[in-house]
Design a protein around this motif. Structure first.
Motif, PDB file in Angstrom:
ATOM      1  N   GLY A 236       0.677  -1.415   0.185  1.00 11.85           N
ATOM      2  CA  GLY A 236      -0.512   0.079  -0.301  1.00 11.85           C
ATOM      3  C   GLY A 236       0.805   1.310   0.084  1.00 11.85           C
ATOM      4  O   GLY A 236       0.688   2.015  -0.955  1.00 11.85           O
ATOM      5  N   VAL A 239       2.848   1.351  -3.887  1.00 12.46           N
ATOM      6  CA  VAL A 239       1.618   2.506  -4.696  1.00 12.46           C
ATOM      7  C   VAL A 239       1.414   4.065  -4.082  1.00 12.46           C
ATOM      8  O   VAL A 239       1.407   4.773  -5.297  1.00 12.46           O
ATOM      9  CB  VAL A 239       0.461   1.307  -4.631  1.00 12.46           C
ATOM     10  CG1 VAL A 239      -0.394   2.108  -5.683  1.00 12.46           C
ATOM     11  CG2 VAL A 239       0.689   0.018  -4.849  1.00 12.46           C
ATOM     12  N   ASP A 240       1.570   4.483  -2.920  1.00 11.64           N
ATOM     13  CA  ASP A 240       1.576   5.489  -2.130  1.00 11.64           C
ATOM     14  C   ASP A 240       2.396   6.718  -3.076  1.00 11.64           C
ATOM     15  O   ASP A 240       1.887   7.966  -3.099  1.00 11.64           O
ATOM     16  CB  ASP A 240       0.876   6.058  -0.845  1.00 11.64           C
ATOM     17  CG  ASP A 240       1.083   6.912  -0.801  1.00 11.64           C
ATOM     18  OD1 ASP A 240      -0.141   7.895  -0.842  1.00 11.64           O
ATOM     19  OD2 ASP A 240       1.892   7.647   0.169  1.00 11.64           O
ATOM     20  N   ARG A 243       2.486   6.909  -6.813  1.00 12.21           N
ATOM     21  CA  ARG A 243       1.224   7.921  -6.858  1.00 12.21           C
ATOM     22  C   ARG A 243       2.035   9.242  -6.965  1.00 12.21           C
ATOM     23  O   ARG A 243       1.553   9.885  -7.806  1.00 12.21           O
ATOM     24  CB  ARG A 243       0.043   7.008  -6.828  1.00 12.21           C
ATOM     25  CG  ARG A 243      -0.225   6.171  -7.263  1.00 12.21           C
ATOM     26  CD  ARG A 243      -1.864   5.783  -7.154  1.00 12.21           C
ATOM     27  NE  ARG A 243      -2.568   6.392  -8.106  1.00 12.21           N
ATOM     28  CZ  ARG A 243      -3.650   6.744  -8.868  1.00 12.21           C
ATOM     29  NH1 ARG A 243      -4.719   6.199  -7.997  1.00 12.21           N
ATOM     30  NH2 ARG A 243      -3.827   6.979 -10.281  1.00 12.21           N
ATOM     31  N   ASN A 244       1.958   9.189  -5.495  1.00 16.27           N
ATOM     32  CA  ASN A 244       1.768  10.604  -5.289  1.00 16.27           C
ATOM     33  C   ASN A 244       3.533  11.378  -5.053  1.00 16.27           C
ATOM     34  O   ASN A 244       3.483  12.660  -4.617  1.00 16.27           O
ATOM     35  CB  ASN A 244       1.259  10.920  -3.806  1.00 16.27           C
ATOM     36  CG  ASN A 244      -0.389  10.164  -3.704  1.00 16.27           C
ATOM     37  OD1 ASN A 244      -0.984  10.066  -5.319  1.00 16.27           O
ATOM     38  ND2 ASN A 244      -0.782   9.652  -2.917  1.00 16.27           N
TER      39      ASN A 244
ATOM     40  N   GLU B 308      -3.476  -3.999  -5.329  1.00 12.22           N
ATOM     41  CA  GLU B 308      -3.807  -2.673  -4.756  1.00 12.22           C
ATOM     42  C   GLU B 308      -3.647  -2.113  -5.910  1.00 12.22           C
ATOM     43  O   GLU B 308      -4.701  -0.168  -6.029  1.00 12.22           O
ATOM     44  CB  GLU B 308      -2.312  -2.471  -4.556  1.00 12.22           C
ATOM     45  CG  GLU B 308      -2.181  -1.086  -3.318  1.00 12.22           C
ATOM     46  CD  GLU B 308      -3.241  -0.869  -2.094  1.00 12.22           C
ATOM     47  OE1 GLU B 308      -3.088  -2.172  -1.764  1.00 12.22           O
ATOM     48  OE2 GLU B 308      -3.329   0.344  -1.856  1.00 12.22           O
ATOM     49  N   LEU B 309      -2.788  -2.529  -7.695  1.00 14.97           N
ATOM     50  CA  LEU B 309      -3.443  -1.228  -8.521  1.00 14.97           C
ATOM     51  C   LEU B 309      -4.781  -1.934  -8.818  1.00 14.97           C
ATOM     52  O   LEU B 309      -5.436   0.034  -9.372  1.00 14.97           O
ATOM     53  CB  LEU B 309      -1.912  -2.106  -9.472  1.00 14.97           C
ATOM     54  CG  LEU B 309      -0.864  -1.755  -9.765  1.00 14.97           C
ATOM     55  CD1 LEU B 309      -0.731  -2.839 -10.130  1.00 14.97           C
ATOM     56  CD2 LEU B 309      -0.466  -0.328  -9.869  1.00 14.97           C
ATOM     57  N   LYS B 311      -7.693  -1.409  -7.400  1.00 16.91           N
ATOM     58  CA  LYS B 311      -7.894  -0.687  -5.832  1.00 16.91           C
ATOM     59  C   LYS B 311      -8.339   0.876  -6.678  1.00 16.91           C
ATOM     60  O   LYS B 311      -8.991   1.424  -6.298  1.00 16.91           O
ATOM     61  CB  LYS B 311      -7.856  -1.241  -4.444  1.00 16.91           C
ATOM     62  CG  LYS B 311      -8.261  -2.063  -4.293  1.00 16.91           C
ATOM     63  CD  LYS B 311      -8.114  -1.817  -2.675  1.00 16.91           C
ATOM     64  CE  LYS B 311      -7.055  -3.474  -1.961  1.00 16.91           C
ATOM     65  NZ  LYS B 311      -6.535  -3.054  -0.361  1.00 16.91           N
ATOM     66  N   ASN B 312      -6.669   0.858  -7.085  1.00 15.99           N
ATOM     67  CA  ASN B 312      -6.232   2.381  -6.959  1.00 15.99           C
ATOM     68  C   ASN B 312      -6.840   2.804  -9.081  1.00 15.99           C
ATOM     69  O   ASN B 312      -6.468   3.655  -9.506  1.00 15.99           O
ATOM     70  CB  ASN B 312      -4.819   2.953  -7.322  1.00 15.99           C
ATOM     71  CG  ASN B 312      -4.583   3.003  -6.347  1.00 15.99           C
ATOM     72  OD1 ASN B 312      -4.292   3.871  -5.914  1.00 15.99           O
ATOM     73  ND2 ASN B 312      -4.053   1.439  -4.585  1.00 15.99           N
TER      74      ASN B 312
END
Lengths: 249, 316
Positions: A236, A239-240, A243-244, B308-309, B311-312
């Motif tokens: 998690g 991915v955060d 992305r951010n 997770e991808l 979910k995003n």
């Protein structure tokens, strides 16, 4: 049929190479040296051709400092029949090496010359192709499989999209890729036997080749270094971050 | 100065690798002519004529150039090289096969895989798997150069209005013959030009496990690569290999899964903008170059990443 195999003495592939502080080259003092890994594959292929009865003699050639004889001995211990050492102090560029090998090929008359596709020191990937050009022979580079069929060699080559197959007329130059074979280790009895195999020593000048290089090396410097980043605790967070923080997905 | 570039193409279309050589030629300066040698290759030549920055396109359309045999194409390039100060090609497998042959026939010392042009005769190139950078100066009359694609931005593939000239040259050297190709079929982007690459290594344990990273790759629109260990073990074909002696990639995002990070592998990907490493061994050298490291069992982490991808909003 005779096969000629050039073998290069290079810094061992496991050694972390260090650039000299004065930027004139890389540190070679007290560094483990070995045969270029692609050349081991070349020697192995030549020996397999001999074991299969296709080839009568395997000649290993090394060009460089006196210690290149150790590299030739390794080839002899693997199963090559004799060695030629072209003594020269200092690095030689692929074009000079190809010229030396061309004169040796004219003298020795091999049907096939098996060259490693690339030396892991200068990463040039040129010598085999240059040698084929100077001899006016065909070439099959980056080969992962060969079959000798009378006057021709059928070669499978590793290319960008996968594999390519071609035939090349003998005499020919082959350059070896990683998947061609898995080189053997020399056994102790063969290492002992190799000490008695002959190594002829000559110089580029004896062969009428001017050993001067064309490229002037102005400096050898450290590559830009990459700092280690952060560890993330789970998927998690990863991915955060992507992305951010990095904004790459 | 005037540069001749050997185009990379498959007769029906130009390979985008050609665009990187154009940018390197622009850094050298002067007019740029691109040679398209092939059979029924007018469509590829039309692509090349649209590249921004190209002055002229020379097309040699003849059966002996159809499959890029080195002996035939090198003979042609040697014949055309006269009058040019530089001959360039992006360092693809095809150019690596042909260009040294050209150089030797012209008695020039090739400069392989340059990463920087300092002036028209001074170049930087990686040696020792990129662990050192050599700055070299050539005094050869014609500089024969291969260009590392990842080091030069792609030139714009439109906006150019180069002239197209047809030339004829007969030159079957008769030394080799093309039999066929087995090319990997894939809907995914090309490894060397993909914006995102997901690679698997020895930690994948088997080719049968690669679908878990392929699933992630497909959600991200990524190419799939591999370390030498994974290719040697037969998990995936040779054209997946990223590294010193395989392909060199520099995507925006490189995700290394189950790859320890041998220097030979790092040589092929360390110029990526962002590197992610997923490996259960926290001592693995790959973490020393990774921007984001996840110490975890890949067989748990990769399926989680896939979820997770989703979910995003990826791949939905």
């Amino acid at each position: 049929m005779k096969v000629l195999v050039p073998v290069k003495r290079v810094i061992d592939y496991n050694v972390k190479v260090r650039v000299k502080a004065d930027e004139t080259g890389v540190e070679l003092a007290n560094v483990k040296m070995s045969m270029n890994p692609f050349d081991e594959i070349s020697i192995e292929e030549a020996i397999r051709l001999k074991e299969a009865g296709t080839v009568e003699e395997v000649v290993a050639v090394s060009i460089g400092v006196q210690q290149c004889q150790e590299t030739i001995r390794t080839a002899l211990a693997m199963g090559a029949d004799r060695g030629i050492h072209v003594l020269h102090d200092g690095d030689l560029e692929p074009l000079v090496v190809a010229k030396v090998l061309k004169v040796l090929a004219d003298k020795e008359g091999p049907s096939i010359i098996i060259v490693g596709k690339q030396a892991i020191d200068d990463d040039s990937n040129q010598t085999g192709q240059m040698l084929a050009a100077l001899l006016g022979w065909g070439q099959a580079t980056f080969v992962s499989k060969i079959d000798i069929d009378g006057e021709n060699i059928k070669a499978t080559r590793e290319v960008d999209g996968g594999l390519e197959t071609l035939t090349v007329k003998i005499p020919a130059v082959l350059t070896t890729d990683l998947r061609l074979n898995e080189p053997r280790y020399a056994s102790l009895p063969n290492i002992m036997k190799a000490k008695k195999k002959p190594i002829e020593q000559i110089t580029p000048e004896d062969l009428g080749v001017d050993p001067s290089n064309r490229l002037q090396v102005l400096k050898v410097s450290e590559p830009p270094t990459r700092e280690a980043g952060v560890k993330v605790s789970d998927v998690g967070e990863l991915v955060d971050k992507l992305r951010n923080t990095a904004k790459v997905i | 100065m005037t540069t001749l570039i050997l185009a990379e193409h498959n007769n029906t279309e130009m390979n985008v690798a050609t665009l990187n050589a154009v940018t390197a030629a622009q850094a050298i300066g002067g007019d740029i002519t691109v040679l398209v040698a092939g059979k029924d290759c007018s469509a590829a030549a039309a692509d090349v004529a649209k590249i921004d920055g190209v002055t002229a396109v020379k097309v040699v359309d003849s059966p002996e150039y159809e499959n890029g045999l080195a002996e035939n194409v090198a003979g042609l390039v040697v014949n055309m090289a006269n009058g040019y100060s530089h001959v360039l090609a992006t360092a693809t497998a095809s150019a690596k096969n042909i260009m040294p042959r050209v150089a030797a026939l012209l008695d020039m010392q090739q400069i392989s895989e340059i990463t920087e042009v300092l002036d028209d005769s001074t170049f930087v190139r990686p040696i020792y798997a990129g662990n050192a950078m050599a700055t070299v100066r050539s005094s050869d009359a014609i500089k024969i150069i291969t260009v590392r694609g990842t080091a030069f931005e792609a030139a714009k593939s439109d906006g150019g209005t180069a002239s197209i000239e047809n030339e004829s040259f007969a030159g079957d050297a008769g030394l080799s013959a093309y039999l066929g190709s087995e090319l990997s079929e894939s809907e995914r982007p090309d490894l060397t030009s993909a914006r995102i690459v997901v690679s698997g290594g020895r930690g994948m344990q088997s080719g049968e496990n690669f679908p878990i990273i392929e699933s992630v790759a497909d959600k991200l629109g990524a190419a799939v690569g591999a370390s030498r260990a994974a290719v040697d073990a037969g998990y995936v074909p040779n054209d997946y290999q990223v590294g010193q002696t395989g392909k060199v990639v520099a995507p925006d995002l490189y995700i290394a899964v189950g790859i320890s990070g041998a220097i030979q592998h790092l040589a092929g990907m360390k110029d990526s903008k962002v590197i992610v490493a997923i490996n259960k061994d926290e001592e693995a050298p790959i973490f020393q170059v990774a921007d984001f490291g996840l110490v975890a069992d890949l067989f748990t982490a990769v399926p989680e990443l896939d979820q997770e991808l989703v979910k995003n909003g990826f791949g939905s």
